[in-house]
Design an enzyme around this catalytic site. Structure first.
Site, PDB file in Angstrom:
ATOM      1  N   GLU A  44       0.847  -1.194   0.000  1.00  0.00           N
ATOM      2  CA  GLU A  44       0.000   0.000   0.000  1.00  0.00           C
ATOM      3  C   GLU A  44       0.884   1.247   0.000  1.00  0.00           C
ATOM      4  OE1 GLU A  44      -2.027   1.125   3.599  1.00  0.00           O
ATOM      5  OE2 GLU A  44      -3.619   2.146   2.482  1.00  0.00           O
ATOM      6  N   GLU A  69       4.855   5.038   3.806  1.00  0.00           N
ATOM      7  CA  GLU A  69       4.259   6.325   4.179  1.00  0.00           C
ATOM      8  C   GLU A  69       5.385   7.357   4.293  1.00  0.00           C
ATOM      9  OE1 GLU A  69       1.201   7.882   4.704  1.00  0.00           O
ATOM     10  OE2 GLU A  69       2.584   9.521   5.135  1.00  0.00           O
ATOM     11  N   ASP A  96       9.547   7.316   0.536  1.00  0.00           N
ATOM     12  CA  ASP A  96       8.807   7.739  -0.659  1.00  0.00           C
ATOM     13  C   ASP A  96       8.419   6.508  -1.497  1.00  0.00           C
ATOM     14  OD1 ASP A  96       7.958   8.733  -3.079  1.00  0.00           O
ATOM     15  OD2 ASP A  96       9.639  10.115  -3.342  1.00  0.00           O
ATOM     16  N   ASP A 119      -2.892  12.073  -2.092  1.00  0.00           N
ATOM     17  CA  ASP A 119      -3.016  13.542  -2.060  1.00  0.00           C
ATOM     18  C   ASP A 119      -3.305  14.050  -3.467  1.00  0.00           C
ATOM     19  OD1 ASP A 119      -2.417  13.725   0.686  1.00  0.00           O
ATOM     20  OD2 ASP A 119      -0.272  13.582   0.254  1.00  0.00           O
ATOM     21  N   ASP A 155     -11.585  10.346  -3.886  1.00  0.00           N
ATOM     22  CA  ASP A 155     -12.826  11.142  -3.854  1.00  0.00           C
ATOM     23  C   ASP A 155     -12.747  12.279  -4.870  1.00  0.00           C
ATOM     24  OD1 ASP A 155     -10.728  12.194  -2.250  1.00  0.00           O
ATOM     25  OD2 ASP A 155     -12.129  13.586  -1.303  1.00  0.00           O
ATOM     26  N   THR A 192     -10.314   2.671   4.420  1.00  0.00           N
ATOM     27  CA  THR A 192      -9.299   3.542   5.048  1.00  0.00           C
ATOM     28  C   THR A 192     -10.008   4.622   5.852  1.00  0.00           C
ATOM     29  OG1 THR A 192      -9.235   5.211   3.295  1.00  0.00           O
ATOM     30  CG2 THR A 192      -7.811   3.292   2.992  1.00  0.00           C
ATOM     31  N   HIS A 193      -9.211   5.389   6.611  1.00  0.00           N
ATOM     32  CA  HIS A 193      -9.798   6.513   7.362  1.00  0.00           C
ATOM     33  C   HIS A 193     -10.392   7.559   6.420  1.00  0.00           C
ATOM     34  CE1 HIS A 193      -7.563   4.934  10.853  1.00  0.00           C
ATOM     35  NE2 HIS A 193      -8.548   5.505  11.510  1.00  0.00           N
ATOM     36  N   PHE A 194      -9.724   7.777   5.283  1.00  0.00           N
ATOM     37  CA  PHE A 194     -10.271   8.765   4.345  1.00  0.00           C
ATOM     38  C   PHE A 194     -11.601   8.296   3.775  1.00  0.00           C
ATOM     39  CE2 PHE A 194      -8.144  12.636   2.792  1.00  0.00           C
ATOM     40  CZ  PHE A 194      -7.249  12.780   3.826  1.00  0.00           C
ATOM     41  N   GLU A 195     -11.700   7.012   3.479  1.00  0.00           N
ATOM     42  CA  GLU A 195     -12.986   6.535   2.961  1.00  0.00           C
ATOM     43  C   GLU A 195     -14.072   6.776   4.012  1.00  0.00           C
ATOM     44  OE1 GLU A 195     -14.316   2.513   2.616  1.00  0.00           O
ATOM     45  OE2 GLU A 195     -15.658   3.068   1.010  1.00  0.00           O
TER      46      GLU A 195
HETATM   47  C1  LIG Z   1      -4.781  11.834   1.675  1.00  0.00           C
HETATM   48  S1  LIG Z   1      -3.827  10.760   2.639  1.00  0.00           S
HETATM   49  C2  LIG Z   1      -4.701   9.199   2.528  1.00  0.00           C
HETATM   50  C3  LIG Z   1      -4.228   8.226   3.577  1.00  0.00           C
HETATM   51  C4  LIG Z   1      -4.877   6.845   3.512  1.00  0.00           C
HETATM   52  N1  LIG Z   1      -4.538   6.166   2.271  1.00  0.00           N
HETATM   53  C5  LIG Z   1      -6.367   6.930   3.668  1.00  0.00           C
HETATM   54  O1  LIG Z   1      -7.068   6.727   2.665  1.00  0.00           O
HETATM   55  O2  LIG Z   1      -6.833   7.226   4.793  1.00  0.00           O
HETATM   56  C6  LIG Z   1      -2.419  10.452   1.563  1.00  0.00           C
HETATM   57  C7  LIG Z   1      -1.257   9.820   2.313  1.00  0.00           C
HETATM   58  O3  LIG Z   1      -0.228   9.535   1.379  1.00  0.00           O
HETATM   59  C8  LIG Z   1       1.015   9.911   1.943  1.00  0.00           C
HETATM   60  N2  LIG Z   1       1.944  10.138   0.815  1.00  0.00           N
HETATM   61  C9  LIG Z   1       1.944  11.157  -0.065  1.00  0.00           C
HETATM   62  N3  LIG Z   1       2.915  11.014  -0.992  1.00  0.00           N
HETATM   63  C10 LIG Z   1       3.548   9.841  -0.693  1.00  0.00           C
HETATM   64  C11 LIG Z   1       4.637   9.140  -1.272  1.00  0.00           C
HETATM   65  N4  LIG Z   1       5.287   9.601  -2.359  1.00  0.00           N
HETATM   66  N5  LIG Z   1       5.042   7.980  -0.693  1.00  0.00           N
HETATM   67  C12 LIG Z   1       4.413   7.504   0.407  1.00  0.00           C
HETATM   68  N6  LIG Z   1       3.369   8.143   1.009  1.00  0.00           N
HETATM   69  C13 LIG Z   1       2.933   9.280   0.459  1.00  0.00           C
HETATM   70  C14 LIG Z   1       0.684  11.143   2.755  1.00  0.00           C
HETATM   71  O4  LIG Z   1       1.659  11.445   3.733  1.00  0.00           O
HETATM   72  C15 LIG Z   1      -0.659  10.727   3.363  1.00  0.00           C
HETATM   73  O5  LIG Z   1      -0.484  10.004   4.558  1.00  0.00           O
END
Ligand SMILES: C[S@@+](CC[C@H](N)C(=O)[O-])C[C@H]1O[C@@H](n2cnc3c(N)ncnc32)[C@H](O)[C@@H]1O
Length: 217
Positions: A44, A69, A96, A119, A155, A192-195
């Site tokens: 993931e 993450e 990353d 994001d 979303d 996920t939490h966002f969902e």
């Molecule tokens: C909008 S949040 C969604 C988190 C989770 N997937 C959810 O649906 O609840 C996006 C997550 O991706 C992480 N993220 C952004 N760019 C990333 C990257 N290049 N590699 C790993 N994580 C990344 C951010 O720090 C954040 O925790």
């Protein structure tokens, strides 16, 4: 990402079995050595607070799960969650996801890739920072085993359509196969939490699944 502060982590909790800094992980990834066994592997990218990673690992002990993450405080939070649940089949990498796919993952080594609510980077000049970009998707095609799957939910309709276009243009994955919304049986019964947040706000979620067909390189 989240609006609420993260719960405090018990300083006595040992995170060393679950939290790994990407830069400290030898290249290429030796998955069997990492988990001490040979099993299916799911990854993931952007695990946030780790609801998917912990629930998926708890629900499928025969498979191994790696989340990556980029934010250290979220990676630690997820590691605490995995440690408390004593999940030996899950690890969280702090780093990353783009680099991880480029440099650590071998061809045909991953059974499923999950990208949930990445994001959106709304501004045009920032869109190149999106996780679902050409180079990442080419790597997804490369690392998936034949029959492996890519799961992408968001979303943001524009991001969804743009990503579908990139997948069609730069991979040989088949799809999008539609994914139905599942009624939540309890307060944390979301992918996920966002969902969870988006559905509780009665906003739409765009979901797609893709498959690497068996004859696909
Ligand atoms: C909008 S949040 C969604 C988190 C989770 N997937 C959810 O649906 O609840 C996006 C997550 O991706 C992480 N993220 C952004 N760019 C990333 C990257 N290049 N590699 C790993 N994580 C990344 C951010 O720090 C954040 O925790």
């Amino acid at each position: 990402m989240g609006r609420r502060a993260l719960r405090r982590i018990d300083p006595a909790l040992d995170l060393s079995q679950h939290l790994i800094k990407l830069e400290e992980l030898p290249e290429p990834l030796a998955v069997d050595a990492l988990f001490g066994r040979h099993a299916r592997l799911e990854i993931e990218v952007g695990s946030g607070k780790g609801l998917f990673l912990s629930a998926a690992a708890a629900g499928d002990p025969q498979s191994d799960f790696i989340g990556i993450e980029i934010l250290a405080k979220y990676a630690r939070f997820i590691a605490a969650r995995l440690a408390i649940q004593e999940l030996s089949n899950a690890r969280i990498l702090h780093g990353d996801g783009q680099l991880f796919f480029q440099r650590w993952l071998a061809d045909c080594s991953v059974h499923a890739v999950h990208v949930y609510f990445p994001d959106p980077w709304w501004k045009s000049r920032h869109k190149k920072r999106r996780v679902m970009n050409e180079s990442f998707l080419i790597n997804v095609q490369r690392v998936l085993v034949p029959g492996g799957t890519l799961h992408f939910w968001t979303d943001v309709e524009e991001y969804f359509q743009t990503a579908l276009g990139l997948i069609a243009a730069h991979t040989r994955l088949t799809g999008p196969h539609p994914v139905e919304e599942k009624p939540a049986d309890h307060d944390l019964d979301y992918r996920t939490h966002f969902e969870r947040r988006i559905r509780l706000n009665h906003e739409p979620v765009y979901r797609a699944q893709f498959t690497k067909e068996h004859e696909s390189p």
